[in-house]
Design an enzyme around this catalytic site. Structure first.
Site, PDB file in Angstrom:
ATOM      1  N   ARG A 135       8.185  55.174  46.164  1.00  0.00           N
ATOM      2  CA  ARG A 135       7.919  56.067  45.025  1.00  0.00           C
ATOM      3  C   ARG A 135       9.095  56.061  44.060  1.00  0.00           C
ATOM      4  O   ARG A 135       8.921  56.072  42.840  1.00  0.00           O
ATOM      5  CB  ARG A 135       7.628  57.493  45.520  1.00  0.00           C
ATOM      6  CG  ARG A 135       6.159  57.695  45.838  1.00  0.00           C
ATOM      7  CD  ARG A 135       5.942  58.618  47.009  1.00  0.00           C
ATOM      8  NE  ARG A 135       6.402  59.955  46.746  1.00  0.00           N
ATOM      9  CZ  ARG A 135       6.719  60.839  47.706  1.00  0.00           C
ATOM     10  NH1 ARG A 135       6.641  60.513  48.958  1.00  0.00           N
ATOM     11  NH2 ARG A 135       7.113  62.031  47.397  1.00  0.00           N
ATOM     12  N   ARG A 190      10.901  69.717  51.543  1.00  0.00           N
ATOM     13  CA  ARG A 190       9.917  70.556  50.857  1.00  0.00           C
ATOM     14  C   ARG A 190       8.680  70.808  51.725  1.00  0.00           C
ATOM     15  O   ARG A 190       8.305  69.997  52.562  1.00  0.00           O
ATOM     16  CB  ARG A 190       9.553  69.991  49.492  1.00  0.00           C
ATOM     17  CG  ARG A 190       8.865  68.676  49.475  1.00  0.00           C
ATOM     18  CD  ARG A 190       8.583  68.312  48.032  1.00  0.00           C
ATOM     19  NE  ARG A 190       8.140  66.938  47.912  1.00  0.00           N
ATOM     20  CZ  ARG A 190       8.052  66.316  46.758  1.00  0.00           C
ATOM     21  NH1 ARG A 190       8.385  66.926  45.653  1.00  0.00           N
ATOM     22  NH2 ARG A 190       7.621  65.074  46.713  1.00  0.00           N
ATOM     23  N   ARG A 243       2.431  57.546  34.938  1.00  0.00           N
ATOM     24  CA  ARG A 243       3.368  57.096  35.959  1.00  0.00           C
ATOM     25  C   ARG A 243       3.784  55.648  35.725  1.00  0.00           C
ATOM     26  O   ARG A 243       4.615  55.121  36.433  1.00  0.00           O
ATOM     27  CB  ARG A 243       2.607  57.170  37.246  1.00  0.00           C
ATOM     28  CG  ARG A 243       3.193  57.532  38.553  1.00  0.00           C
ATOM     29  CD  ARG A 243       3.997  58.729  38.735  1.00  0.00           C
ATOM     30  NE  ARG A 243       4.124  59.049  40.129  1.00  0.00           N
ATOM     31  CZ  ARG A 243       3.785  60.211  40.670  1.00  0.00           C
ATOM     32  NH1 ARG A 243       3.316  61.179  39.933  1.00  0.00           N
ATOM     33  NH2 ARG A 243       3.966  60.414  41.945  1.00  0.00           N
ATOM     34  N   LYS A 270      10.278  68.788  39.661  1.00  0.00           N
ATOM     35  CA  LYS A 270       9.328  68.699  38.544  1.00  0.00           C
ATOM     36  C   LYS A 270       8.120  69.612  38.748  1.00  0.00           C
ATOM     37  O   LYS A 270       7.728  70.337  37.837  1.00  0.00           O
ATOM     38  CB  LYS A 270       8.898  67.237  38.412  1.00  0.00           C
ATOM     39  CG  LYS A 270       7.719  66.968  37.530  1.00  0.00           C
ATOM     40  CD  LYS A 270       7.449  65.487  37.467  1.00  0.00           C
ATOM     41  CE  LYS A 270       7.056  64.882  38.793  1.00  0.00           C
ATOM     42  NZ  LYS A 270       5.683  65.173  39.255  1.00  0.00           N
ATOM     43  N   ARG A 290       3.974  66.985  53.428  1.00  0.00           N
ATOM     44  CA  ARG A 290       3.176  65.858  52.954  1.00  0.00           C
ATOM     45  C   ARG A 290       3.531  64.639  53.795  1.00  0.00           C
ATOM     46  O   ARG A 290       4.712  64.354  53.974  1.00  0.00           O
ATOM     47  CB  ARG A 290       3.523  65.558  51.492  1.00  0.00           C
ATOM     48  CG  ARG A 290       2.931  66.540  50.527  1.00  0.00           C
ATOM     49  CD  ARG A 290       3.476  66.366  49.140  1.00  0.00           C
ATOM     50  NE  ARG A 290       3.597  64.988  48.678  1.00  0.00           N
ATOM     51  CZ  ARG A 290       3.908  64.660  47.435  1.00  0.00           C
ATOM     52  NH1 ARG A 290       4.096  65.595  46.535  1.00  0.00           N
ATOM     53  NH2 ARG A 290       4.016  63.405  47.082  1.00  0.00           N
TER      54      ARG A 290
HETATM   55  P1  AMP Z   1       3.102  63.378  43.434  1.00  0.00           P
HETATM   56  O1  AMP Z   1       2.518  64.616  44.016  1.00  0.00           O
HETATM   57  O2  AMP Z   1       3.253  63.438  41.950  1.00  0.00           O
HETATM   58  O3  AMP Z   1       4.368  62.973  44.138  1.00  0.00           O
HETATM   59  O4  AMP Z   1       2.044  62.210  43.721  1.00  0.00           O
HETATM   60  C1  AMP Z   1       1.729  61.823  45.041  1.00  0.00           C
HETATM   61  C2  AMP Z   1       1.081  60.459  45.057  1.00  0.00           C
HETATM   62  O5  AMP Z   1      -0.142  60.502  44.313  1.00  0.00           O
HETATM   63  C3  AMP Z   1       1.897  59.355  44.385  1.00  0.00           C
HETATM   64  O6  AMP Z   1       2.889  58.806  45.246  1.00  0.00           O
HETATM   65  C4  AMP Z   1       0.793  58.343  44.078  1.00  0.00           C
HETATM   66  O7  AMP Z   1       0.366  57.664  45.234  1.00  0.00           O
HETATM   67  C5  AMP Z   1      -0.344  59.259  43.646  1.00  0.00           C
HETATM   68  N1  AMP Z   1      -0.284  59.505  42.194  1.00  0.00           N
HETATM   69  C6  AMP Z   1       0.072  60.658  41.571  1.00  0.00           C
HETATM   70  N2  AMP Z   1       0.039  60.513  40.242  1.00  0.00           N
HETATM   71  C7  AMP Z   1      -0.324  59.237  40.004  1.00  0.00           C
HETATM   72  C8  AMP Z   1      -0.508  58.466  38.828  1.00  0.00           C
HETATM   73  N3  AMP Z   1      -0.312  58.971  37.605  1.00  0.00           N
HETATM   74  N4  AMP Z   1      -0.890  57.164  38.975  1.00  0.00           N
HETATM   75  C9  AMP Z   1      -1.098  56.639  40.182  1.00  0.00           C
HETATM   76  N5  AMP Z   1      -0.919  57.294  41.336  1.00  0.00           N
HETATM   77  C10 AMP Z   1      -0.528  58.590  41.252  1.00  0.00           C
END
Ligand code: AMP
Length: 225
Positions: free
Chosen positions: A178, A127, A88, A13, A166
């Site tokens: 997640r 990644r 989310r 994504k 990460r």
């Molecule tokens: P991502 O980079 O999109 O995988 O996001 C990494 C982490 O950031 C997620 O596992 C959540 O802990 C937090 N996070 C990202 N977007 C959101 C969101 N819309 N609402 C709540 N937590 C978020």
């Protein structure tokens, strides 16, 4: 052009979001990247968000929702945006839809990258993140975005910058959590996806996330005008 892009962690994504943002010259607003930047800079927001992110939990809505709605009000969003990682859950979806309606902003596209959970999980641990730019995709298992070797170590294929992983990508329990959130169609992200898919207005582009990056890009682009 205003776009939402959905896909489980590991679906590509972020990679597709970056490609679309570049092609249409849109700001790529990635909630996860905003949090990681704040963590890196040691801000109050970062300190609050870190414990949730490390566990794979969602950062609470009272922190996340205003952060994103404020970001959408910045000047660079006047001519469109691509929003990645938000909403989310169902509450975020409903709040975003209401905020857009109140501001008279139309949503043009909802892009969904569909990927089975088992495949998404396999992809995550490979990644790598470029320290210079989160929009430089690198993955040790995909030829198209493989990091390059320099002085005996792997560096970013785009800019030669150092790479890091990460913490939440190397933790099995955090990955599973997640995905529990993403694939939950009652209150989780799939509920948000379905909410936006049934709205009148935005065009829905659902693509299979299993083919190569280029093929997924092509499938999206042919419907994005
Ligand atoms: P991502 O980079 O999109 O995988 O996001 C990494 C982490 O950031 C997620 O596992 C959540 O802990 C937090 N996070 C990202 N977007 C959101 C969101 N819309 N609402 C709540 N937590 C978020």
């Amino acid at each position: 052009m205003n776009i939402l892009i959905f896909g489980p962690n590991g679906s590509g994504k972020g990679t597709q979001g970056a490609i679309i943002a570049k092609k249409y010259n849109l700001p790529h607003i990635e909630s996860g990247a905003i949090f990681r930047k704040n963590i890196g800079e040691g801000t109050e927001l970062g300190k609050k968000a870190k414990e949730y992110i490390d566990r794979g939990d969602l950062v609470p809505d009272d922190i996340t929702i205003p952060m994103i709605l404020n970001r959408l009000k910045e000047d660079d969003c006047k001519n469109g945006w691509i929003l990645d990682g938000f909403p989310r859950n169902k509450v975020q979806a409903e709040t975003l839809a209401k905020a857009l309606k109140d501001e008279g902003i139309n949503l043009d596209y909802v892009i969904e990258i569909v990927l089975p959970r088992e495949i998404a999980k396999l992809r995550i641990t490979g990644r790598r993140l470029c320290v210079n730019d989160p929009n430089h995709p690198n993955h040790i298992a995909f030829d198209a975005i493989k990091p390059v070797e320099k002085d005996g170590k792997l560096v970013c294929r785009v800019c030669g910058g150092d790479l890091k992983t990460r913490p939440d990508d190397q933790d099995d329990a955090a990955i599973d959590k997640r995905h529990d959130i993403y694939y939950d169609d009652k209150t989780g992200t799939m509920a948000a996806v379905n909410y936006f898919k049934q709205l009148e207005g935005p065009k829905v582009i659902s693509v299979d996330g299993r083919p190569s990056i280029q093929e997924v890009t092509d499938s999206i682009m042919k419907d994005l005008k």
